[in-house]
Design a protein around this motif. Structure first.
Motif, PDB file in Angstrom:
ATOM      1  N   ALA A   1       0.833  -1.222   0.000  1.00 31.18           N
ATOM      2  CA  ALA A   1       0.000   0.000   0.000  1.00 31.18           C
ATOM      3  C   ALA A   1       0.853   1.251   0.000  1.00 31.18           C
ATOM      4  N   GLU A   2       1.914   1.270   0.827  1.00 31.57           N
ATOM      5  CA  GLU A   2       2.765   2.453   0.895  1.00 31.57           C
ATOM      6  C   GLU A   2       3.535   2.643  -0.395  1.00 31.57           C
ATOM      7  N   ASP A   3       4.002   1.531  -1.053  1.00 34.38           N
ATOM      8  CA  ASP A   3       4.706   1.651  -2.319  1.00 34.38           C
ATOM      9  C   ASP A   3       3.781   2.167  -3.413  1.00 34.38           C
ATOM     10  N   ASP A   4       2.515   1.746  -3.387  1.00 35.15           N
ATOM     11  CA  ASP A   4       1.557   2.271  -4.367  1.00 35.15           C
ATOM     12  C   ASP A   4       1.390   3.773  -4.206  1.00 35.15           C
TER      13      ASP A   4
ATOM     14  N   HIS B   1      -6.484   9.111  -4.359  1.00 33.36           N
ATOM     15  CA  HIS B   1      -6.760   9.961  -3.197  1.00 33.36           C
ATOM     16  C   HIS B   1      -8.072   9.562  -2.523  1.00 33.36           C
ATOM     17  N   ALA B   2      -9.083   9.224  -3.334  1.00 28.49           N
ATOM     18  CA  ALA B   2     -10.381   8.823  -2.781  1.00 28.49           C
ATOM     19  C   ALA B   2     -10.251   7.530  -1.972  1.00 28.49           C
ATOM     20  N   GLU B   3      -9.437   6.565  -2.463  1.00 25.97           N
ATOM     21  CA  GLU B   3      -9.260   5.308  -1.741  1.00 25.97           C
ATOM     22  C   GLU B   3      -8.517   5.522  -0.430  1.00 25.97           C
ATOM     23  N   LYS B   4      -7.526   6.410  -0.442  1.00 24.17           N
ATOM     24  CA  LYS B   4      -6.728   6.640   0.755  1.00 24.17           C
ATOM     25  C   LYS B   4      -7.455   7.466   1.814  1.00 24.17           C
ATOM     26  N   SER B   5      -8.169   8.493   1.392  1.00 28.60           N
ATOM     27  CA  SER B   5      -8.782   9.433   2.341  1.00 28.60           C
ATOM     28  C   SER B   5     -10.245   9.146   2.619  1.00 28.60           C
TER      29      SER B   5
END
Length: 362
Positions: free
Chosen positions: A67-70, A126-130
């Protein structure tokens, strides 16, 4: 745009891009970037046919570890202006944010936080992360970065990736240390439990050996008492037969020289004779009581009017092996056994006055 084209757009040499894709087995953009960063000081092999595929940390990790690498890869794409493709499955498309005014959109803006994105791919990320789900089309153009700014941004992203991996390594080390401490504590607790069990078993065995010694001592004492009783009985038999052969009556007093005639009995008889009182009328009775279970001989002096039950109570009070209701008495000289009915008779009536020796059996 393919992974090779994106890497070329980042400014990497074509031969190094081919080397990275070959070494990572074409697993994607992020593994290739990792390989290039890790081997930037190494020369490019002249023959790419002999390059073996390498297993990298990013390729072996699961979905959670990538996830962080993505996120880093998305930031790199944003730096270099690489457009991501959008599709179905809940992703944001141009139609989702297009307005009705017909104005050409230059970017996509998140209404909830105000961030501006170059394309729908970055907006979807951004939508998936936030968790934000409100976007709109924006006419604000994102100014492209200069080559110098791209290099600075790329170096910054590389440093962030290193910091994240370093932090993850520290957390894994802490977790491993905590697990090791738990394992050691569990081992110590188990060792303490085994030691306590050994001590308990040792105490139990020692108590068992002690009880066996006590039982053996009691058995030896009982055997010894029985041997002594048999000796006295044989001595009495011999004396009685001798008296019959000599034509005289047998009296138990003739056995005063044998071990069965105790000194206290003779002393009591002598005291009775010196006072001029007949033995059977003596007010007190001195008794010596031998225990068949072994142990020292009991001595007591009771009024001649006391019953044999009083003697039984005295014996029961001196030894836990005897009970008032079950103890029985015998007398060797003369040979006589007392029954349960004799417990209510007085010592005088039973002929035990002024003194006698009794054998008590539980």
């Amino acid at each position: 745009m393919s992974d090779k084209e994106q890497l070329l757009s980042f400014g990497f040499a074509p031969e190094r891009v081919d080397w990275a894709l070959k070494a990572t087995g074409g697993r994607g953009l992020q593994p290739a970037l990792d390989f290039l960063f890790q081997n930037e000081s190494k020369p490019t092999p002249s023959d790419l046919g002999g390059v073996q595929e390498q297993k990298t940390q990013s390729s072996s990790a699961g979905a959670d570890g990538n996830a962080e690498d993505d996120e880093d890869a998305a930031a790199i794409r944003e730096v270099y202006g690489v457009n991501a493709t959008s599709g179905a499955g809940g992703e944001i498309t141009g139609a989702d944010v297009a307005g009705s005014s017909g104005v050409v959109a230059q970017s996509i803006k998140c209404i909830q936080c105000g961030k501006i994105f170059r394309d729908t791919g970055l907006a979807n990320f951004h939508a998936e992360k936030s968790g934000h789900d409100q976007f709109e089309e924006s006419t604000e153009a994102i100014k492209p970065l200069t080559e110098e700014e791209k290099k600075e941004r790329l170096a910054e992203l590389r440093q962030q990736m290193l910091e994240k991996r370093s932090k993850k390594a520290v957390e894994e080390a802490k977790e491993q240390k905590a697990n090791e401490a738990l394992r050691r504590k569990a081992g110590q607790d188990m060792g303490a439990a085994r030691e306590a069990m050994k001590i308990k078993e040792a105490n139990k065995e020692a108590e068992k050996r002690k009880q066996e010694k006590i039982d053996d001592a009691k058995a030896r004492a009982a055997i010894k008492a029985q041997i002594e009783a048999d000796k006295r009985e044989r001595a009495e038999k011999i004396a009685r037969e001798k008296a019959l052969r000599e034509g005289r009556g047998y009296q138990s007093g003739e056995q005063s020289s044998t071990p069965a005639a105790p000194a206290p009995v003779a002393a009591s008889s002598a005291a009775a004779a010196s006072t001029g009182i007949k033995g059977s009328e003596y007010p007190e009775t001195r008794l010596q009581i031998r225990l068949s279970t072994g142990g020292p001989t009991l001595s007591t002096t009771l009024p001649s009017t006391e019953t044999l039950r009083s003697v039984a109570e005295f014996v029961a009070g001196q030894s836990l092996a005897y009970n008032v209701e079950s103890v029985s008495f015998t007398m060797q000289f003369p040979r006589k056994s007392f029954t349960r009915s004799d417990l209510g008779k007085t010592l005088k009536d039973l002929g035990l006055t002024p003194s006698a020796v009794l054998m008590a059996t539980p």
